[in-house]
Design a protein around this motif. Structure first.
Motif, short mmCIF file in Angstrom:
data_model
loop_
_atom_site.label_atom_id
_atom_site.label_comp_id
_atom_site.label_asym_id
_atom_site.label_seq_id
_atom_site.Cartn_x
_atom_site.Cartn_y
_atom_site.Cartn_z
N GLY A 1 0.26 20.89 -3.86
CA GLY A 1 -0.73 20.88 -5.42
C GLY A 1 -1.24 18.70 -5.13
O GLY A 1 -0.90 18.01 -4.38
N VAL A 2 -2.38 18.76 -5.89
CA VAL A 2 -2.77 17.29 -6.28
C VAL A 2 -2.17 16.72 -7.94
O VAL A 2 -2.07 17.75 -8.74
CB VAL A 2 -3.89 17.23 -6.26
CG1 VAL A 2 -4.85 16.01 -6.34
CG2 VAL A 2 -4.17 17.92 -4.60
N ASP A 3 -2.14 15.54 -7.88
CA ASP A 3 -1.67 14.65 -9.20
C ASP A 3 -2.87 14.79 -10.27
O ASP A 3 -3.83 14.38 -8.99
CB ASP A 3 -0.10 14.61 -9.54
CG ASP A 3 -0.24 12.52 -8.92
OD1 ASP A 3 0.52 12.90 -8.12
OD2 ASP A 3 -1.96 12.25 -8.29
N PHE B 1 3.24 18.05 -0.81
CA PHE B 1 3.42 19.46 -0.49
C PHE B 1 4.74 20.01 -0.62
O PHE B 1 5.70 19.50 -1.08
CB PHE B 1 3.31 18.71 1.54
CG PHE B 1 2.00 19.04 2.06
CD1 PHE B 1 1.65 18.57 2.69
CD2 PHE B 1 1.38 20.40 1.80
CE1 PHE B 1 0.40 18.15 3.22
CE2 PHE B 1 0.35 20.56 2.51
CZ PHE B 1 -0.51 19.61 3.07
N TYR B 2 4.81 21.30 -0.98
CA TYR B 2 6.10 21.91 -0.99
C TYR B 2 6.69 23.07 -0.34
O TYR B 2 5.92 23.88 -0.36
CB TYR B 2 6.15 22.57 -2.79
CG TYR B 2 5.59 21.63 -3.91
CD1 TYR B 2 4.25 21.43 -4.07
CD2 TYR B 2 6.61 21.26 -4.73
CE1 TYR B 2 3.53 20.49 -4.94
CE2 TYR B 2 6.03 19.94 -5.57
CZ TYR B 2 4.72 19.90 -6.11
OH TYR B 2 4.20 19.22 -6.93
N ARG B 3 7.41 22.77 0.47
CA ARG B 3 7.48 23.57 1.37
C ARG B 3 8.86 24.63 0.99
O ARG B 3 9.87 24.48 -0.31
CB ARG B 3 8.69 22.46 2.50
CG ARG B 3 7.90 21.64 3.00
CD ARG B 3 8.62 20.93 4.22
NE ARG B 3 7.19 19.98 5.17
CZ ARG B 3 7.86 18.78 6.05
NH1 ARG B 3 8.61 19.13 6.12
NH2 ARG B 3 6.99 18.28 6.63
N HIS C 1 1.53 13.98 0.08
CA HIS C 1 0.92 13.83 1.03
C HIS C 1 -0.15 12.63 1.55
O HIS C 1 -0.51 12.02 2.92
CB HIS C 1 0.37 15.24 1.39
CG HIS C 1 -1.23 14.98 2.20
ND1 HIS C 1 -0.46 15.29 4.04
CD2 HIS C 1 -2.32 14.89 2.63
CE1 HIS C 1 -1.81 15.50 4.44
NE2 HIS C 1 -2.68 15.22 3.75
N GLY C 2 -0.47 11.83 0.63
CA GLY C 2 -1.25 11.19 0.40
C GLY C 2 -2.54 11.34 -0.71
O GLY C 2 -2.66 12.22 -1.52
N ARG D 1 -11.46 22.41 -4.90
CA ARG D 1 -10.74 23.95 -4.02
C ARG D 1 -9.88 23.18 -2.93
O ARG D 1 -10.37 22.98 -2.54
CB ARG D 1 -11.35 24.80 -4.13
CG ARG D 1 -12.03 25.00 -5.39
CD ARG D 1 -13.41 26.86 -4.95
NE ARG D 1 -14.39 26.12 -4.25
CZ ARG D 1 -15.25 25.13 -5.36
NH1 ARG D 1 -15.13 25.24 -6.49
NH2 ARG D 1 -16.16 24.88 -4.81
N ILE D 2 -8.57 23.20 -3.07
CA ILE D 2 -8.01 22.71 -1.76
C ILE D 2 -7.00 24.67 -1.34
O ILE D 2 -6.50 25.35 -1.84
CB ILE D 2 -6.30 21.80 -2.40
CG1 ILE D 2 -7.31 20.26 -2.12
CG2 ILE D 2 -5.75 21.50 -0.39
CD1 ILE D 2 -6.47 20.29 -2.64
#
Length: 244
Positions: A162-164, A171-173, A186-187, A195-196
């Motif tokens: 997800g991107v805030d 990342f959510y494992r 992640h950065g 789109r990711i």
């Protein structure tokens, strides 16, 4: 025992003549053996993907041997129709739709609540579909169930990204009991991507990263340790795509 349950048991026992006596018809074994691709294409077009598509194809194989013309008559007079044996109690699904492969797939997608509930299918509840899981996976070309295509860290649980609002990716494992672990940063710099996607592009069991910025698709290869190599520009023309 209902006629429907009797039919399912006879299917497992392989007693074709008894199945015909109960009113259910299938394609010949030689024809049915090659028709699994019909279930794959119809299921994929309907919206099933990943492991959900594997289950969908396996259920269809257990229900109809992937014969679009399969028809089963129940003691109450209702009729199971087509690939996913859509029962005629679903009056919103016409015979023309039920015996059309693509339309039958869309009906299965709706009745299964978008692959979240397979309990309306007897072969799912009985576990009979499981004998076709390997065949379904082979036909789809899917990775083994213990190495899903969306696992960033190479375990057997799908992960998410997800991107805030600040453009930082997290990342959510996936966890063994379901759900996801706490977010891992992640950065920054992801605010410009529209789109990711997380998916394994080379079947090594480690999910890679894909994203679209403007009109260009970019790719990050997973180093097989949960980290990613530098981005690679795949090409332009992606702004019109709804999803990847």
């Amino acid at each position: 025992m209902t006629t429907r349950n009797l039919i399912r048991r006879l299917v497992l026992a392989g007693t074709t003549s008894a199945m015909l006596a109960c009113g259910i018809t299938f394609a010949s074994s030689a024809q049915a053996a090659g028709d699994i691709d019909i279930c794959v294409s119809s299921g994929r077009a309907a919206g099933f993907d990943g492991e959900n598509l594997v289950v969908a194809v396996a259920v269809a194989m257990a229900e109809s041997r992937c014969d679009p013309s399969a028809r089963g008559v129940n003691t109450n007079g209702s009729i199971d129709r087509g690939l996913w044996q859509i029962n005629s109690i679903h009056t919103d699904v016409s015979d023309a739709c039920a015996f059309d492969a693509m339309c039958n797939g869309r009906a299965a997608w709706k009745i299964s609540d978008q692959a979240t509930d397979w309990t309306p299918w007897v072969t799912y509840n009985s576990g009979a579909y499981r004998q076709f899981m390997d065949d379904a996976r082979a036909a789809i070309g899917a990775p083994s169930a213990d190495r899903p295509s969306r696992s960033v860290n190479g375990d057997k649980f799908d992960d998410a990204i997800g991107v805030d609002p600040a453009g930082v990716a997290w990342f959510y494992r996936g966890k063994s009991g379901g759900g996801f672990s706490a977010a891992l940063r992640h950065g920054p710099g992801w605010g410009g991507f529209s789109r990711i996607a997380v998916n394994d592009s080379n079947a090594d069991g480690w999910a890679d990263l894909w994203a679209v910025s403007g009109d260009t698709l970019y790719y990050w290869h997973n180093r097989t340790d949960g980290t990613f190599a530098a981005s690679h520009e795949v090409g332009s023309g992606w702004s019109a795509m709804e999803w990847i």
